[in-house]
Write an enzyme that holds these catalytic residues in place. Structure first.
Site, PDB file in Angstrom:
ATOM      1  N   ASN A  62      -2.144  -0.576   6.099  1.00  0.00           N
ATOM      2  CA  ASN A  62      -1.483   0.449   5.283  1.00  0.00           C
ATOM      3  C   ASN A  62      -2.373   1.676   5.136  1.00  0.00           C
ATOM      4  O   ASN A  62      -3.597   1.572   5.051  1.00  0.00           O
ATOM      5  CB  ASN A  62      -1.005  -0.093   3.925  1.00  0.00           C
ATOM      6  N   GLU A  64      -2.578   5.040   2.856  1.00  0.00           N
ATOM      7  CA  GLU A  64      -2.047   5.693   1.659  1.00  0.00           C
ATOM      8  C   GLU A  64      -2.343   7.192   1.653  1.00  0.00           C
ATOM      9  O   GLU A  64      -3.099   7.700   2.498  1.00  0.00           O
ATOM     10  CB  GLU A  64      -2.598   4.992   0.413  1.00  0.00           C
ATOM     11  N   ALA A  66      -2.554  10.815  -1.184  1.00  0.00           N
ATOM     12  CA  ALA A  66      -2.550  11.323  -2.553  1.00  0.00           C
ATOM     13  C   ALA A  66      -1.126  11.664  -2.992  1.00  0.00           C
ATOM     14  O   ALA A  66      -0.776  11.553  -4.166  1.00  0.00           O
ATOM     15  CB  ALA A  66      -3.448  12.557  -2.654  1.00  0.00           C
ATOM     16  N   TYR A  68       1.851   9.982  -2.934  1.00  0.00           N
ATOM     17  CA  TYR A  68       2.106   8.549  -2.696  1.00  0.00           C
ATOM     18  C   TYR A  68       3.182   8.226  -1.650  1.00  0.00           C
ATOM     19  O   TYR A  68       2.948   7.394  -0.775  1.00  0.00           O
ATOM     20  CB  TYR A  68       2.449   7.828  -4.012  1.00  0.00           C
ATOM     21  N   GLU A  75       2.952  -2.833   8.243  1.00  0.00           N
ATOM     22  CA  GLU A  75       3.927  -3.341   9.228  1.00  0.00           C
ATOM     23  C   GLU A  75       4.541  -2.205  10.030  1.00  0.00           C
ATOM     24  O   GLU A  75       4.720  -2.290  11.245  1.00  0.00           O
ATOM     25  CB  GLU A  75       5.052  -4.117   8.517  1.00  0.00           C
ATOM     26  N   CYS A 112       7.863  -5.590   2.761  1.00  0.00           N
ATOM     27  CA  CYS A 112       8.764  -4.925   1.795  1.00  0.00           C
ATOM     28  C   CYS A 112      10.108  -4.625   2.463  1.00  0.00           C
ATOM     29  O   CYS A 112      10.262  -4.723   3.687  1.00  0.00           O
ATOM     30  CB  CYS A 112       8.121  -3.636   1.279  1.00  0.00           C
TER      31      CYS A 112
END
Ligand code: THU
Length: 160
Positions: A62, A64, A66, A68, A75, A112
């Site tokens: 993953n 990320e 700032a 979001y 995945e 997810c």
């Protein structure tokens, strides 16, 4: 009116040691990818390894941001890279592992909903099932024989 029921099956292994050597190795690739996650905001590190039918292994973690929503799950990072690099290859197996810096993740962490939709696209496109193994940091490993088990009532190109 009639009721429609859909059944899903998962297989649960007590630990990574119960998996075949080949799948253990793929899960170890996912663990190594997880260690490269960029997750300074959630502190939740996810790694994925994909085995393709051409023998290649593609990994992702993953990433990320700032801002979001601009981040991306492990995945999708992996499966989009596989699609970009080997557009003709099929995904045979996917291994996923997640570890939190806030607590010990001891139960299997499934992909997810957005990732399930992305994986579904490739399963439908390649017309063969993708085996999915997922775990936390330690403990049990769950396996689904196909993405279809994780996303009943899928939305796909047949609707378009
Ligand atoms: N995450 C994944 O990488 N895969 C999932 O299936 C669930 C969530 C990431 C996204 C975000 O960076 C962090 O985990 C917390 O949601």
């Amino acid at each position: 009116m009639k009721e429609v029921k859909i059944e899903s099956t998962l297989f649960v292994y007590e630990s990574i040691d119960e998996l075949s050597k080949e799948i253990q190795s793929l899960m170890n690739d996912a663990i190594q990818a997880r260690e490269k996650a960029y997750a300074p905001y959630s502190k939740f590190h996810v790694g994925t390894a994909l085995l393709l039918d051409n023998g290649e292994i593609i990994t992702g973690s993953n990433q990320e941001n700032a801002s979001y929503p601009s981040g991306l799950c492990a995945e999708r990072t992996a499966i989009y890279y596989a699609g970009a690099k080997y557009p003709k290859a099929k995904v045979v197996t996917m291994a996923i592992t997640a570890a939190s810096q806030n607590q010990k993740t001891t139960s299997p962490i499934p992909p997810c909903g957005a990732c399930r939709q992305a994986i579904a696209e490739y399963e439908v496109k390649q017309e063969t099932a993708i085996e999915i193994y997922f775990m936390g940091e330690t403990g049990r490993v769950a396996k689904s024989d196909s993405l279809a088990n994780l996303l009943p009532f899928v939305f796909d190109k047949s609707a378009l």
